[in-house]
Design a protein around this motif. Structure first.
Motif, PDB file in Angstrom:
ATOM      1  N   SER A 125     -12.849  54.615 -69.951  1.00 47.28           N
ATOM      2  CA  SER A 125     -14.176  54.027 -70.079  1.00 47.28           C
ATOM      3  C   SER A 125     -15.107  55.042 -70.709  1.00 47.28           C
ATOM      4  CB  SER A 125     -14.713  53.583 -68.713  1.00 47.28           C
ATOM      5  OG  SER A 125     -14.817  54.685 -67.834  1.00 47.28           O
ATOM      6  N   HIS A 143     -19.990  53.156 -62.512  1.00 50.67           N
ATOM      7  CA  HIS A 143     -19.003  52.339 -63.216  1.00 50.67           C
ATOM      8  C   HIS A 143     -18.525  53.004 -64.511  1.00 50.67           C
ATOM      9  CE1 HIS A 143     -22.633  50.752 -65.441  1.00 50.67           C
ATOM     10  NE2 HIS A 143     -21.773  50.809 -66.432  1.00 50.67           N
ATOM     11  N   GLY A 146     -15.774  55.614 -62.711  1.00 48.33           N
ATOM     12  CA  GLY A 146     -14.808  55.037 -61.785  1.00 48.33           C
ATOM     13  C   GLY A 146     -14.833  55.722 -60.428  1.00 48.33           C
ATOM     14  N   GLU A 171     -21.124  53.784 -54.915  1.00 49.97           N
ATOM     15  CA  GLU A 171     -20.843  52.521 -55.583  1.00 49.97           C
ATOM     16  C   GLU A 171     -21.942  51.507 -55.342  1.00 49.97           C
ATOM     17  OE1 GLU A 171     -17.033  49.513 -56.227  1.00 49.97           O
ATOM     18  OE2 GLU A 171     -17.193  50.706 -54.386  1.00 49.97           O
ATOM     19  N   ASP A 174     -24.582  52.349 -57.774  1.00 49.69           N
ATOM     20  CA  ASP A 174     -24.020  52.592 -59.102  1.00 49.69           C
ATOM     21  C   ASP A 174     -24.495  53.922 -59.687  1.00 49.69           C
ATOM     22  OD1 ASP A 174     -22.401  52.040 -61.247  1.00 49.69           O
ATOM     23  OD2 ASP A 174     -23.812  50.712 -62.255  1.00 49.69           O
ATOM     24  N   ASN A 238     -19.674  41.359 -55.296  1.00 49.86           N
ATOM     25  CA  ASN A 238     -20.004  42.549 -56.075  1.00 49.86           C
ATOM     26  C   ASN A 238     -20.517  43.628 -55.134  1.00 49.86           C
ATOM     27  OD1 ASN A 238     -20.992  44.509 -57.818  1.00 49.86           O
ATOM     28  ND2 ASN A 238     -21.804  43.028 -59.275  1.00 49.86           N
ATOM     29  N   ARG A 240     -22.163  46.224 -55.717  1.00 46.08           N
ATOM     30  CA  ARG A 240     -23.388  46.897 -56.149  1.00 46.08           C
ATOM     31  C   ARG A 240     -24.612  46.037 -55.870  1.00 46.08           C
ATOM     32  NH1 ARG A 240     -19.734  47.806 -60.515  1.00 46.08           N
ATOM     33  NH2 ARG A 240     -18.945  49.937 -60.460  1.00 46.08           N
TER      34      ARG A 240
END
Length: 418
Positions: A125, A143, A146, A171, A174, A238, A240
């Motif tokens: 990513s 994100h 990871g 997480e 984020d 989700n 987040r």
């Protein structure tokens, strides 16, 4: 009478011829003077304004032309260009590689022998980040890196690259913190109070959109702060939760994630995180959102201390999201909120009257949507704060005030009350 008119006409015509000759002589003199000027001294032509603001063509000597060019050049430098110049050196491009641990259950040695291992073992990513200390601490979105990256590579604006280590991540918000593996000093950005952000002020987003550019130099998009304190209701699927986000119309595209959102002073007011498309497209439609700087600072201070984010107080209760199964099973009111499953008899929840079976529907001014949403709301409070709680009990609505304090050990013999 006719003779008189004829004489008047002849006299008028003679005056007309005389004026034309005089004008021609004047033009000859002007052209001659201009010719002499051209031969003896170079000149440049420009449009200038007279005292009445009207534009007229004038001859400007070389020094005056240079001064005009200097004024034009200096007018191109403004608060935005100064902010970009100040912040660009601290913006980095991030490439993270994370191993893929999930295997296809249908694959066995027979398929592997004939078809080989065709599934990818790593996921890469790319995103952006920004340096916040001279020793190479970098803030980015979780994100982007990871949960367990095997390698993180940092590309600087000057083309240099470094490996980096993951310090910690959260997480829920984020946010991730990484450190560049180098002993050299780096340019860095400073945070400013995001509560003081003014709706309508300039906002400058820096980052590497779509990972298009290998040179590491950031791209710049400019807009204004469109709104503050924008909340996005928690999606139970989700992990987040985004609260108090800064909205801007500066374009934030994929790859810009993790880059800084600056004010006109070159200070960080937020971190570019996502765009909202409204389901109309997959691209930018004028709604971009950034995590406010105050929330970032609070999270990274805990990541630096312990590598994880924890509440510095204990609410003294356990809870879970309301689901249809719980509603039907326990005949609870059909509302969104939190079902209190246990209460510590030595904790703040019990002291303010909360009991197992209560349904918490509001924390502070926010309507609670899920368990993850509740944990995000609880992070806005510290030890010593008073937290307003609204709950349902047997169909009646109650309000109470919880005084938050550090965790006290529960000496109760009931193991479920902890």
């Amino acid at each position: 009478m006719k003779k008189i008119l004829r004489h008047i006409a002849l006299f008028t015509f003679a005056l007309f011829l005389a004026s034309c000759q005089s004008s021609g002589e004047s033009d000859d003199v002007t052209n001659s003077e201009a010719s002499q000027l051209t031969d003896s001294e170079p000149f440049s032509a420009a449009y200038v304004e007279n005292s009445e603001g009207e534009a007229s063509r004038s001859l400007i000597s070389p020094p005056e032309a240079e001064e005009t060019d200097d004024r034009i050049e200096s007018s191109r430098v403004n608060a935005i260009t100064r902010s970009v110049e100040k912040g660009s050196g601290a913006v980095v491009s991030i490439m993270a590689t994370e191993p893929i641990r999930q295997q296809d259950p249908t694959r066995d040695e027979f398929f592997r022998f004939f078809f080989g291992d065709q599934f990818p073992k790593e996921n890469s990513s790319m995103g952006s980040g920004f340096i916040i200390s001279e020793d190479g601490l970098v803030v980015t979105n979780q994100h982007v890196v990871g949960k367990d990256p095997s390698e993180i590579m940092i590309s600087m604006g000057d083309g240099s690259t470094f490996e980096a280590d993951l310090v910690g991540f959260d997480e829920l918000t984020d946010i991730a913190l990484i450190r560049i593996q180098s002993d050299q000093t780096f340019p860095y950005l400073t945070f400013t109070d995001s509560d003081s952000v003014i709706v309508g002020e300039w906002s400058i987003a820096l980052g590497n959109p779509f990972g298009l550019f290998d040179d590491g130099r950031p791209s710049v998009t400019v807009g204004v702060v469109s709104a503050k304190n924008r909340d996005f209701r928690a999606n139970p699927n989700n992990p987040r939760v985004f609260i108090d986000m800064i909205q801007t119309d500066a374009a934030i595209n994929r790859g810009n994630s993790g880059g800084p959102l600056l004010n006109s002073n070159g200070e960080v007011i937020g971190m570019n995180t996502f765009i909202y498309t409204g389901g109309t497209s997959a691209g930018f439609v004028g709604l971009s959102f950034a995590i406010p700087s105050n929330r970032i600072e609070k999270i990274i201070s805990q990541l630096l201390t312990s590598g994880v984010v924890m509440l510095d107080y204990d609410p003294g209760m356990e809870f879970t999201s309301m689901t249809e199964q719980l509603i039907y099973r326990y005949r609870l009111p059909y509302v969104q909120g939190l079902l209190v499953t246990s209460v510590n008899k030595n904790g703040p929840a019990f002291e303010c009257g909360i009991l197992p079976g209560d349904v918490i529907v509001r924390i502070g001014d926010e309507r609670v949507m899920s368990e993850m949403h509740a944990w995000a709301l609880l992070r806005d409070y510290d030890v010593g704060d008073e937290m307003q709680v609204e709950l349902l009990r047997e169909g009646d609505l109650y309000q109470t005030e919880m005084m938050l304090r550090q965790k006290v050990k529960d000496n109760s013999s009931n193991p479920s009350n902890n």
